[in-house]
Design an enzyme around this catalytic site. Structure first.
Site, PDB file in Angstrom:
ATOM      1  N   TYR A  58      45.568  41.794  36.991  1.00 14.42           N
ATOM      2  CA  TYR A  58      44.260  42.063  36.701  1.00 14.42           C
ATOM      3  C   TYR A  58      43.802  41.181  35.495  1.00 14.42           C
ATOM      4  O   TYR A  58      44.511  41.253  34.322  1.00 14.42           O
ATOM      5  CB  TYR A  58      43.803  43.478  36.585  1.00 14.42           C
ATOM      6  CG  TYR A  58      42.310  43.619  36.115  1.00 14.42           C
ATOM      7  CD1 TYR A  58      42.002  44.077  34.758  1.00 14.42           C
ATOM      8  CD2 TYR A  58      41.134  43.276  36.859  1.00 14.42           C
ATOM      9  CE1 TYR A  58      40.402  44.094  34.168  1.00 14.42           C
ATOM     10  CE2 TYR A  58      39.740  43.791  36.355  1.00 14.42           C
ATOM     11  CZ  TYR A  58      39.540  44.115  35.167  1.00 14.42           C
ATOM     12  OH  TYR A  58      38.230  44.185  34.748  1.00 14.42           O
ATOM     13  N   ASP A 105      48.790  36.369  30.165  1.00 18.61           N
ATOM     14  CA  ASP A 105      47.528  37.250  29.692  1.00 18.61           C
ATOM     15  C   ASP A 105      48.378  38.438  29.023  1.00 18.61           C
ATOM     16  O   ASP A 105      49.051  39.325  29.832  1.00 18.61           O
ATOM     17  CB  ASP A 105      47.002  37.713  31.041  1.00 18.61           C
ATOM     18  CG  ASP A 105      45.853  38.393  30.844  1.00 18.61           C
ATOM     19  OD1 ASP A 105      45.046  38.726  31.623  1.00 18.61           O
ATOM     20  OD2 ASP A 105      45.764  39.140  29.645  1.00 18.61           O
ATOM     21  N   LYS A 159      42.374  44.136  23.330  1.00 20.82           N
ATOM     22  CA  LYS A 159      42.755  45.306  23.044  1.00 20.82           C
ATOM     23  C   LYS A 159      43.164  45.415  21.503  1.00 20.82           C
ATOM     24  O   LYS A 159      42.714  45.549  20.607  1.00 20.82           O
ATOM     25  CB  LYS A 159      43.888  45.698  23.971  1.00 20.82           C
ATOM     26  CG  LYS A 159      43.032  45.957  25.393  1.00 20.82           C
ATOM     27  CD  LYS A 159      44.320  46.147  26.385  1.00 20.82           C
ATOM     28  CE  LYS A 159      43.572  46.043  27.803  1.00 20.82           C
ATOM     29  NZ  LYS A 159      42.800  47.084  28.328  1.00 20.82           N
TER      30      LYS A 159
HETATM   31  P1  KE4 Z   1      38.555  43.567  28.737  1.00 17.95           P
HETATM   32  O1  KE4 Z   1      37.383  42.518  29.312  1.00 17.95           O
HETATM   33  O2  KE4 Z   1      38.543  44.752  29.604  1.00 17.95           O
HETATM   34  O3  KE4 Z   1      38.477  43.431  27.264  1.00 17.95           O
HETATM   35  O4  KE4 Z   1      39.999  42.821  29.141  1.00 17.95           O
HETATM   36  C1  KE4 Z   1      40.365  42.521  30.556  1.00 17.95           C
HETATM   37  C2  KE4 Z   1      41.746  42.411  30.972  1.00 17.95           C
HETATM   38  C3  KE4 Z   1      42.242  41.335  31.000  1.00 17.95           C
HETATM   39  N1  KE4 Z   1      43.642  41.003  30.995  1.00 17.95           N
HETATM   40  C4  KE4 Z   1      44.561  42.404  31.071  1.00 17.95           C
HETATM   41  C5  KE4 Z   1      45.995  42.042  31.336  1.00 17.95           C
HETATM   42  C6  KE4 Z   1      43.800  43.731  30.977  1.00 17.95           C
HETATM   43  O5  KE4 Z   1      44.513  44.480  31.298  1.00 17.95           O
HETATM   44  C7  KE4 Z   1      42.397  43.752  31.135  1.00 17.95           C
HETATM   45  C8  KE4 Z   1      41.614  45.178  30.904  1.00 17.95           C
HETATM   46  N2  KE4 Z   1      42.449  46.125  31.022  1.00 17.95           N
HETATM   47  C9  KE4 Z   1      41.984  47.421  31.616  1.00 17.95           C
HETATM   48  C10 KE4 Z   1      42.707  48.531  31.992  1.00 17.95           C
HETATM   49  N3  KE4 Z   1      43.671  47.884  32.902  1.00 17.95           N
HETATM   50  C11 KE4 Z   1      40.748  47.815  30.836  1.00 17.95           C
HETATM   51  C12 KE4 Z   1      40.004  49.354  31.122  1.00 17.95           C
HETATM   52  C13 KE4 Z   1      38.786  48.954  31.741  1.00 17.95           C
HETATM   53  O6  KE4 Z   1      38.835  48.176  32.620  1.00 17.95           O
HETATM   54  O7  KE4 Z   1      38.006  50.045  31.388  1.00 17.95           O
END
Ligand code: KE4
Length: 426
Positions: free
Chosen positions: A142, A237, A265
Site C-alpha cells: 500500500y 516507500d 509518519k
Molecule cells: P498517508 O497518506 O496515510 O500518510 O501514507 C500513505 C502510506 C504510504 N506508504 C505506506 C507504506 C503506508 O503504510 C502508508 C499509510 N499507512 C496506513 C497504515 N497501514 C495509514 C493508516 C490509515 O490509512 O489510516
C-alpha cells in the site's frame, strides 16, 4: 451506551463511516471503535476513561511514545511565533540538512503533507526523469490512496477485501503493473514484456500493509540490480520503515540503496508531514528547478517541521533507541510465537525491529496470496480479547504492531500475559 458508542452514532451522521480514515472504523473486527481522548507515553485513553497499552502508535509516528515532552514543548513554543507563513523558513533547511547529512542516499528532499503525497510526487519525478510512463508495484503493498496506486493494494483495501477502488478510471491504472512480493521473476517478466517503458519500481522494503512480510534474502538487492540493468528508478516507500528500522530506514538496515525514498509518519513527529528525496539528478527534475510540478500550501509548515525536527533529532542523537527497539521487538514477537506454539494455535509471527504481526495461519507468509490465507475471524476474536484486556492493537489482520521507545519490558510482559490469557480461553 459508552461514550465511544454515543460518539460513533453522532460521527456516522456527519462523517463517512464515522471516521476520517477507513481502517479506524473497526469494520473487520465488528466492534465500535474506541474514541480516544488523550495519550501519554505508551498509553492511550478512550472517551470512557479506559487505559490501553498502545501498539498502533498513530500507525507508526509515535516512535518516542505519545506526548514526548521535548516534542510537545517545542511545538508549543513554535505556535507562539505563528502557525503558517507560506514562505521558506530556517526550520525546513534544518530538517532537510539533518536528513541529507545523515542518510547518504538522500541528496535532496522535498517536504509534503502525507505519505500519499510523497509517493505520488516521487513517482511523477521518476516518470519525468526517465520519460517513461509505466510503474511496477507489488500485490499487497500500500502506497497511499493516489489513483494510480490503488491496484492490488494492501492496508484498508485488503482489510475490506477490495484491492481496488471505485472512482478510479482505467486510464489512471493502465500504467500500473503488479508483481509478486519476494518473487524477482515476476518483476523481470514485466520488464521483458514492457521494454524501456517502466519508469520505476516502488516497493515497501518491508511490506507492512498486508500484515508484516519481510524481504527474502536477496530480494531487495536483486531489485537494485534489475533496476540498474533496465534503467528504472528504484523507489523505497519508507513511510513505515523510515526512521523506524534505523535512522536510515530499511535502506540502512538491509544495506540496499534506492534512488528515491518516500517518508511519512515518524518524520512529522505526530504532525501531518510526508517527504520524498534521493538522487539530486532526479530531485532537480522537480519545480521550480525542473519541469516536474509538485506544490503544497502547508508543505514545510513551521509547526509540523518543529515536531518532525524535534523527533528526528532525538532519534539521530540516541542510536541506543534503535538497539532497544530491536531487543524489545524481538522479545515480544518471538515470545508471542512461542506461546501460540505452546497452546498449539496456528500463528505465523513475522517481525523486524519494532515492527511485527501475527498471522492466524500456520503457513509461511512471504507474499499477498500467503497473507490472504489468514483466518480473519480468529484475528477478530484475538483483537476483541486484547482490547477488552487493555491492549490497543491495529483492528485488522493486515496491519502491523508498532513498538515505541517507552514500551518497557514490564509492559511487554503484561502484553504477553494478556496474549496467554487469550490463548487459554480461545
Ligand atoms: P498517508 O497518506 O496515510 O500518510 O501514507 C500513505 C502510506 C504510504 N506508504 C505506506 C507504506 C503506508 O503504510 C502508508 C499509510 N499507512 C496506513 C497504515 N497501514 C495509514 C493508516 C490509515 O490509512 O489510516
Amino acid at each position: 451506551m459508552g461514550r465511544s458508542e454515543v460518539l460513533m452514532e453522532r460521527a456516522q451522521k456527519v462523517i463517512p463511516g464515522g471516521v476520517n480514515s477507513p481502517v479506524r472504523a473497526y469494520s473487520s473486527v465488528g466492534m465500535t471503535p474506541r474514541f480516544i481522548q488523550r495519550a501519554d507515553g505508551p498509553y492511550i485513553y478512550d472517551a470512557d476513561g479506559n487505559k490501553y497499552i498502545d501498539y498502533i502508535c498513530s500507525w507508526g509516528p509515535m516512535i518516542l511514545g505519545h506526548n514526548n515532552e521535548i516534542v510537545r514543548e517545542a511545538v508549543i513554543r513554535a505556535c507562539e511565533n505563528g502557525m503558517s507563513f507560506g514562505a521558506p523558513t530556517e526550520l525546513e533547511v534544518q530538517i532537510a540538512e539533518l536528513i541529507t547529512e545523515s542518510i547518504p542516499h538522500i541528496e535532496m528532499v522535498r517536504m509534503v503533507n502525507s505519505g500519499t503525497e510523497a509517493v505520488m510526487s516521487a513517482i511523477r519525478a521518476a516518470r519525468g526523469y526517465t520519460g517513461r510512463d509505466k510503474i511496477i508495484k507489488f500485490s499487497g503493498c500500500y502506497h497511499g490512496h493516489s489513483d494510480g496506486l490503488l491496484v492490488d493494494a494492501g492496508s484498508g483495501l485488503m482489510t475490506a477485501g477490495v484491492p481496488g477502488s471505485a472512482g478510479v478510471p482505467a486510464g489512471c491504472t493502465k500504467d500500473t503493473l503488479t508483481a509478486v512480493y519476494n518473487d524477482l521473476s515476476s518483476v523481470s517478466a514485466l520488464f521483458d514484456a514492457n521494454p524501456e517503458q517502466i519508469a520505476a519500481v516502488i516497493v515497501e522494503p518491508v511490506a507492512a500493509n498486508m500484515g508484516v512480510v519481510l524481504p527474502k534474502d536477496t530480494f531487495l538487492s536483486d531489485l537494485r540490480k534489475l533496476c540498474d540493468k533496465e534503467g528504472a528508478v528504484l523507489i523505497f516507500d519508507e513511510v513505515i520503515t523510515g526512521f523506524r528500522l534505523a535512522f536510515g530506514g530499511a535502506a540502512e538496515y538491509y544495506g540496499v540503496t534506492p534512488d528515491l525514498v518516500t517518508y511519512g509518519k515518524i518524520i512529522g513527529g505526530g504532525m501531518p508531514v510526508g517527504a520524498y528525496g534521493g538522487k539530486k539528478e532526479i530531485m532537480e527534475m522537480v519545480a521550480p528547478v525542473g519541469t516536474v510540478y509538485q506544490a503544497g500550501t502547508l508543505s514545510g509548515n513551521p509547526i509540523a517541521m518543529t515536531a518532525g525536527l524535534a523527533q528526528l533529532t532525538i532519534l539521530h542523537d540516541d542510536p541506543q533507541i534503535y538497539a532497544e527497539l530491536e531487543r524489545k521487538g524481538s522479545r515480544l514477537y518471538t515470545e508471542m510465537a512461542a506461546l501460540a506454539d505452546t497452546y498449539s494455535r496456528p500463528l505465523t509471527v513475522n517481525h523486524v525491529g519494532s515492527l511485527g504481526c501475527g498471522f492466524f495461519t500456520d503457513r509461511t507468509i512471504e507474499n499477498y496470496e500467503d497473507a490472504k490465507t489468514s483466518d480473519t475471524a480468529a484475528f477478530a476474536e484475538y483483537f476483541k480479547y486484547m482490547l477488552n484486556h487493555g491492549i490497543h492493537l491495529a483492528p485488522s489482520q493486515f496491519e502491523a504492531m508498532f513498538l515505541s521507545a517507552v514500551h518497557t519490558d514490564e509492559l511487554i510482559d503484561e502484553t504477553l500475559t494478556q496474549f496467554e490469557g487469550y490463548l487459554q480461553q480461545a
